[in-house]
Design a protein around this motif. Structure first.
Motif, short mmCIF file in Angstrom:
data_model
loop_
_atom_site.label_atom_id
_atom_site.label_comp_id
_atom_site.label_asym_id
_atom_site.label_seq_id
_atom_site.Cartn_x
_atom_site.Cartn_y
_atom_site.Cartn_z
N LEU A 24 16.45 11.64 -5.32
CA LEU A 24 15.70 11.99 -6.52
C LEU A 24 15.77 10.90 -7.58
O LEU A 24 16.77 10.18 -7.71
CB LEU A 24 16.25 13.29 -7.11
N ASP A 25 14.68 10.83 -8.39
CA ASP A 25 14.74 9.99 -9.57
C ASP A 25 15.11 10.85 -10.78
O ASP A 25 15.46 12.03 -10.65
CB ASP A 25 13.41 9.24 -9.79
N SER B 218 14.84 1.77 -3.93
CA SER B 218 15.03 0.96 -5.12
C SER B 218 13.79 0.94 -6.00
O SER B 218 13.88 1.11 -7.22
CB SER B 218 15.42 -0.46 -4.70
N GLU B 219 12.62 0.74 -5.39
CA GLU B 219 11.38 0.63 -6.15
C GLU B 219 11.08 1.89 -6.92
O GLU B 219 10.58 1.86 -8.06
CB GLU B 219 10.22 0.31 -5.19
N LEU B 220 11.37 3.05 -6.34
CA LEU B 220 11.10 4.33 -6.98
C LEU B 220 12.29 4.86 -7.78
O LEU B 220 12.24 5.96 -8.32
CB LEU B 220 10.67 5.36 -5.94
N GLU C 288 0.83 -1.21 0.00
CA GLU C 288 0.00 0.00 0.00
C GLU C 288 0.86 1.26 0.00
O GLU C 288 0.51 2.26 -0.63
CB GLU C 288 -0.92 0.01 1.22
N THR C 289 2.00 1.21 0.67
CA THR C 289 2.89 2.37 0.72
C THR C 289 3.43 2.69 -0.67
O THR C 289 3.45 3.85 -1.08
CB THR C 289 4.04 2.13 1.71
N ILE C 290 3.88 1.69 -1.38
CA ILE C 290 4.42 1.96 -2.70
C ILE C 290 3.32 2.38 -3.67
O ILE C 290 3.53 3.24 -4.54
CB ILE C 290 5.20 0.73 -3.25
N PRO D 95 13.41 -2.80 9.73
CA PRO D 95 12.95 -1.49 9.21
C PRO D 95 13.79 -0.94 8.07
O PRO D 95 13.27 -0.35 7.13
CB PRO D 95 13.02 -0.59 10.45
N GLU D 96 15.10 -1.15 8.16
CA GLU D 96 16.00 -0.60 7.14
C GLU D 96 15.74 -1.18 5.76
O GLU D 96 16.02 -0.53 4.74
CB GLU D 96 17.46 -0.85 7.54
N ARG D 97 15.20 -2.40 5.71
CA ARG D 97 14.88 -2.99 4.41
C ARG D 97 13.75 -2.23 3.74
O ARG D 97 13.66 -2.17 2.51
CB ARG D 97 14.50 -4.47 4.55
N GLY D 98 12.87 -1.64 4.54
CA GLY D 98 11.82 -0.80 3.98
C GLY D 98 12.39 0.43 3.33
O GLY D 98 11.96 0.84 2.24
N LEU D 99 13.39 1.04 3.97
CA LEU D 99 14.02 2.23 3.42
C LEU D 99 14.76 1.90 2.12
O LEU D 99 14.63 2.61 1.11
CB LEU D 99 14.98 2.83 4.45
#
Length: 357
Positions: free
Chosen positions: A267-268, A96-98, A57-59, A87-91
């Motif tokens: 930034l992307d 990476s995803e974005l 849901e966050t992504i 938690p760091e894996r979320g960061l």
């Protein structure tokens, strides 16, 4: 109208983001910014609620927004979890995803805080440098990785990997930033011993040919660390890999008097960004109203400057922070003997008051 995803995260993230939201609310009231805020979960807080540090849901929400404001993630509460759930894996996952490959970490010394720096005033006075860190490649993401049994004992491996296209795009980011500053880029590597750094240096040289108005130099990372504490004002823009940038940016942060003063942007390629203070979640002081919110507030300034094309409002936030410091107000981490120590919430209120005066 802009849509901003708010990710308070863990520890002091909740408190400091709340102060940054006050600033955003002020801009909405007084400058018709029409920034819509959407709350989301990341890190330990996300794991506690959903079982994942980076929920789907966050992504999904992130991809619908124009930028992201993040507090901090992590804490001892989650250290016993398997690595993929920490938690760091979320960061790392959201970066990476974005494809937030370009991490901008300014190191600016406010003149009011010169005495708080660990270096002599003449060395750091007027400091204003930008570290551009590659954020989604390198040893933090490279494969193979892990711990296994080899030859009868535990064996750990991580791989520092970069494609030339990944190096080139962070190079372009650094050179374009330098064009707006003082026209100098120092590329930091370890090309004397690492093949991946040899490639890094070669690609940086190739990219530099497209920017005749920018001067490129190179330093090995160990020398760069030494130069940061010997003569930091020699640098304009430093560009480096994920691991080296992680270390050097924290080193540069302490030149400014406190890690609690420094924002960052990730930034992307289209300048969509995630903005966050560079400090961690500081669980030992969470909930005590003593955390410094200024780095998070200044992250809003960076968001306005780099993603929302509102440089004038960014300057207003920067000036408001400077005005509060001029008045002698300090959070505990940057306070001297003669300054007025205030808490997290009061510091946020003071910046809003200065912004609206």
């Amino acid at each position: 109208m802009s849509k901003i995803l708010i990710l308070p995260g863990d520890g002091i993230g909740i408190e400091i983001v709340a102060q940054a939201v006050k600033v955003i609310d002020s801009l909405n009231r007084n400058h018709a910014m029409e920034m819509t805020l959407v709350n989301g979960l990341l890190g330990g807080a996300a794991y506690d609620e959903t079982g994942s540090p980076f929920p789907d849901e966050t992504i999904r929400i992130a991809k619908e927004c124009d930028s992201i404001l993040l507090g901090a993630v992590g804490g001892p509460k989650w250290e016993s979890l398997e690595r993929s759930l920490r938690p760091e894996r979320g960061l790392l996952g959201i970066r990476s995803e974005l494809e937030l490959f370009s991490n901008l970490r300014p190191a600016i010394l406010y003149p009011q805080l010169a005495s708080a720096s660990s270096l002599k005033n003449e060395i750091v006075s007027g400091l204003d440098l930008m570290i551009v860190r590659e954020l989604v490649g390198g040893i933090y993401f490279g494969e193979p990785r892990g711990v296994e049994i080899k030859n009868g004992e535990r064996f750990g491996v991580n791989s520092a990997t970069y494609y030339e296209s990944e190096i080139a795009r962070i190079g372009h980011s650094a050179f374009q930033i330098a064009q707006k500053r003082n026209g100098r880029v120092c590329s930091v590597d370890k090309a004397n011993v690492l093949e991946v750094s040899e490639l890094w240096r070669d690609v940086m040289e190739e990219v530099s040919k497209e920017y005749s108005d920018v001067k490129l130099s190179h330093l090995y990372v160990d020398n760069a660390a030494m130069q940061l504490v010997r003569d930091p004002k020699q640098f304009d823009v430093m560009v480096t890999s994920n691991l080296f940038g992680d270390v050097l940016s924290d080193c540069a942060a302490m030149l400014t008097g406190s890690i609690g003063m420094l924002p960052s942007a990730s930034l992307d390629k289209n300048n969509f960004g995630m903005y966050e203070p560079i400090h961690g979640s500081a669980p030992d002081i969470a909930g005590k109203d003593i955390a410094n919110p200024l780095a998070t507030i200044l992250s809003v300034s960076m968001m306005l400057r780099y993603s929302l094309n509102q440089a004038e409002l960014a300057e207003k936030i920067d000036s408001a922070v400077s005005d509060v410091l001029d008045q002698g107000y300090r959070t505990k981490d940057i306070a001297g003997d003669s300054q007025k120590v205030v808490g997290t919430e009061e510091m946020g209120d003071l910046v809003v008051k200065a912004l609206e005066s």
